[in-house]
Design a protein around this motif. Structure first.
Motif, short mmCIF file in Angstrom:
data_model
loop_
_atom_site.label_atom_id
_atom_site.label_comp_id
_atom_site.label_asym_id
_atom_site.label_seq_id
_atom_site.Cartn_x
_atom_site.Cartn_y
_atom_site.Cartn_z
N MET A 215 36.50 -34.18 35.17
CA MET A 215 35.60 -34.70 34.14
C MET A 215 35.18 -33.58 33.19
SD MET A 215 32.04 -36.80 34.60
CE MET A 215 31.09 -37.33 33.18
N TRP A 216 35.51 -33.73 31.90
CA TRP A 216 35.10 -32.85 30.83
C TRP A 216 34.54 -33.70 29.71
CZ3 TRP A 216 36.23 -27.36 30.42
CH2 TRP A 216 36.86 -26.83 31.55
N SER A 217 33.72 -33.09 28.86
CA SER A 217 33.15 -33.86 27.76
C SER A 217 32.79 -32.94 26.61
CB SER A 217 31.91 -34.63 28.23
OG SER A 217 31.47 -35.52 27.23
N VAL A 218 32.31 -33.54 25.54
CA VAL A 218 31.84 -32.75 24.40
C VAL A 218 30.43 -32.25 24.72
CG1 VAL A 218 33.25 -33.99 22.74
CG2 VAL A 218 30.95 -34.82 23.25
N PRO A 219 29.97 -31.19 24.03
CA PRO A 219 28.62 -30.66 24.31
C PRO A 219 27.53 -31.67 23.99
CG PRO A 219 29.93 -29.10 23.02
CD PRO A 219 30.69 -30.39 23.02
N ALA A 220 26.40 -31.51 24.68
CA ALA A 220 25.25 -32.38 24.45
C ALA A 220 23.99 -31.66 24.91
CB ALA A 220 25.40 -33.71 25.20
N GLY A 221 22.85 -32.08 24.38
CA GLY A 221 21.59 -31.47 24.80
C GLY A 221 20.41 -32.15 24.15
N PHE A 222 19.24 -31.95 24.70
CA PHE A 222 18.03 -32.58 24.20
C PHE A 222 17.55 -31.93 22.90
CE2 PHE A 222 17.86 -33.69 28.71
CZ PHE A 222 17.55 -35.04 28.63
N VAL A 223 17.01 -32.75 22.02
CA VAL A 223 16.38 -32.27 20.80
C VAL A 223 14.98 -31.78 21.16
CG1 VAL A 223 15.64 -32.87 18.46
CG2 VAL A 223 17.68 -33.95 19.44
N GLU A 224 14.63 -30.58 20.70
CA GLU A 224 13.32 -30.02 21.01
C GLU A 224 12.28 -30.42 19.96
OE1 GLU A 224 13.90 -25.81 21.46
OE2 GLU A 224 14.72 -26.04 23.50
N ARG A 234 23.42 -27.08 16.49
CA ARG A 234 23.80 -25.66 16.40
C ARG A 234 23.21 -24.86 17.55
NH1 ARG A 234 22.16 -26.86 10.78
NH2 ARG A 234 24.06 -27.27 9.60
N ARG A 235 21.97 -25.13 17.90
CA ARG A 235 21.32 -24.37 18.97
C ARG A 235 21.98 -24.63 20.31
NH1 ARG A 235 18.24 -26.12 22.64
NH2 ARG A 235 17.70 -28.04 21.50
N GLU A 236 22.21 -25.90 20.64
CA GLU A 236 22.78 -26.24 21.94
C GLU A 236 24.17 -25.64 22.13
OE1 GLU A 236 21.90 -27.69 24.71
OE2 GLU A 236 19.86 -28.24 24.17
N VAL A 237 25.01 -25.74 21.10
CA VAL A 237 26.37 -25.20 21.22
C VAL A 237 26.33 -23.68 21.35
CG1 VAL A 237 28.61 -24.97 20.08
CG2 VAL A 237 27.37 -27.14 19.98
N LEU A 238 25.45 -23.05 20.58
CA LEU A 238 25.34 -21.59 20.64
C LEU A 238 24.83 -21.15 22.01
CD1 LEU A 238 25.65 -18.98 18.94
CD2 LEU A 238 23.22 -19.21 18.37
N GLU A 239 23.82 -21.86 22.55
CA GLU A 239 23.26 -21.49 23.84
C GLU A 239 24.28 -21.66 24.97
OE1 GLU A 239 18.55 -22.67 23.03
OE2 GLU A 239 19.80 -23.89 24.37
N GLU A 240 25.05 -22.73 24.93
CA GLU A 240 25.94 -23.04 26.04
C GLU A 240 27.26 -22.28 25.99
OE1 GLU A 240 26.44 -27.24 26.25
OE2 GLU A 240 24.38 -27.62 26.90
N THR A 241 27.76 -22.03 24.76
CA THR A 241 29.11 -21.46 24.64
C THR A 241 29.21 -20.24 23.75
OG1 THR A 241 29.71 -22.83 22.73
CG2 THR A 241 30.05 -23.79 24.94
N ALA A 242 28.12 -19.88 23.03
CA ALA A 242 28.11 -18.77 22.07
C ALA A 242 28.97 -19.06 20.84
CB ALA A 242 28.54 -17.46 22.72
N VAL A 243 29.39 -20.30 20.65
CA VAL A 243 30.15 -20.69 19.47
C VAL A 243 29.17 -21.04 18.35
CG1 VAL A 243 31.71 -22.42 18.47
CG2 VAL A 243 32.15 -21.49 20.77
N GLU A 244 29.36 -20.44 17.19
CA GLU A 244 28.50 -20.72 16.04
C GLU A 244 29.02 -21.95 15.30
OE1 GLU A 244 27.99 -17.38 13.50
OE2 GLU A 244 27.48 -16.00 15.14
N VAL A 245 28.08 -22.79 14.87
CA VAL A 245 28.43 -24.04 14.19
C VAL A 245 27.84 -24.02 12.78
CG1 VAL A 245 28.17 -26.56 14.20
CG2 VAL A 245 28.54 -25.33 16.35
N GLY A 246 28.65 -24.45 11.83
CA GLY A 246 28.20 -24.52 10.43
C GLY A 246 27.79 -25.92 10.05
#
Length: 326
Positions: A215-224, A234-246
């Motif tokens: 089981m794999w999926s796309v990133p997800a996370g709660f809005v603060e 942008r924050r969730e992806v950066l925190e979990e994978t260090a990938v920067e999102v534009g």
């Protein structure tokens, strides 16, 4: 068809009869309509009927003997269905099957395997909603998700958040009121971002700790608090994978009553490629090519199983693969 109408658990335009919720006479009249029916839940599992080819929510009459187990709450009013029937929901979680006398109930990821109440008919049984969500009609899915989310909220909000005293269910299940301090409490919905992050012809996938094999999926996370949807992506992806999102664009949303979330589906463009996994958040993460994703959906990938049909993650991945993600 709009994209939001393709996503399970919402978008049907259900008449929720909100104006009738606080009127006792109106509620009594609705409950005595000849076609009034109720959905049934037991510890988060919904009652279904039929076989593999015609599986559907079981709609019970309001005088069904199994409802004697629903001792501490009146039915929750869900609304009027497209066929004109008024639909309620009731919970018999207080029922303790003999085989589970000394342990908690299983959550049940597959149809079957859950206890069978003796008052139910042959062919009726409880199921985890996630296991059958893709088999339901759009309206059935919305009704089922609404009821499950409300029951989950009631279970975790039995006491007043202001004074700590027990609160009471009012407004046909859509509110709790404290008889001590008169505070009013409304159903909680937690905003969650779920995002398809692409870099060229590759998509970012992650795997959480404890997930079933494959089981794999796309990133997800709660809005603060104080955060926009785009900033949360942008924050969730950066925190979990260090990938920067534009650039981030909203696509559609999905109610996700496990237990009380609203999933905001987004598409984002990655500005970096190197992955550094946060081991607290994820077990692993990877870039998957469009060609590899095609093998996932075909069921031929050696490591990744096909996404669960009906979930917004599957919707995002399937439409990105077909190059029709608006």
């Amino acid at each position: 068809m709009w994209q939001d109408q393709e996503v399970t658990f919402g978008g049907t335009g259900l008449d929720r009869l909100a104006q009738q919720r606080g009127d006792a006479a109106e509620l009594d009249a609705l409950m005595t309509e000849p076609g009034a029916r109720t959905l049934l839940y037991w510890r988060g599992n919904v009652l279904i009927e039929g076989g593999e080819a015609d599986r559907a929510l079981a709609r019970l009459p309001l005088d069904h003997p199994v409802l004697a187990e629903a001792l501490d709450a009146a039915p929750i009013l869900l609304g009027r269905s497209a066929d004109g029937a008024v639909i309620f929901a009731q919970d018999i979680s207080a029922w303790q099957p003999p085989e589970l006398e000394h342990r908690d109930a299983p959550l049940g990821w597959t149809v079957g395997g859950l206890p069978q109440h003796p008052a139910l008919a042959e062919g009726q049984g409880f199921s985890d909603l996630r296991a059958i969500m893709a088999d339901l009609t759009q309206e059935e899915a919305e009704l089922a998700a609404t009821a499950r989310g409300l029951f989950s909220w009631h279970q975790s909000h039995r006491f007043c958040a202001r004074c700590g005293q027990p609160s009471q269910i009012v407004e046909a299940g859509w509110q709790r009121r404290c008889p001590t301090c008169q505070a009013q409490h409304f159903p909680r919905t937690d905003p969650v971002v779920i995002m398809l992050i692409a870099r060229g012809e590759n998509v970012l996938l992650g795997r959480s700790h404890g997930w079933p094999e494959g089981m794999w999926s796309v990133p997800a996370g709660f809005v603060e608090p104080g955060e926009t949807i785009e900033a949360a992506v942008r924050r969730e992806v950066l925190e979990e994978t260090a990938v920067e999102v534009g650039e981030v664009r909203y696509v559609c949303c999905q109610p996700w009553p496990f237990p009380n979330s609203l999933m905001f589906g987004c598409r984002g463009t990655a500005l970096s490629e190197a992955i550094t996994v946060d081991p607290v958040e994820l077990e692993d993460a990877m870039w998957l090519s469009r060609e590899e994703l095609a093998t996932v959906f075909a069921g031929d990938h050696p490591m990744i199983r096909r996404p669960r049909r009906g979930a917004i993650a599957e919707f995002l991945l399937r439409n990105w693969l077909a190059d029709r993600l608006a």
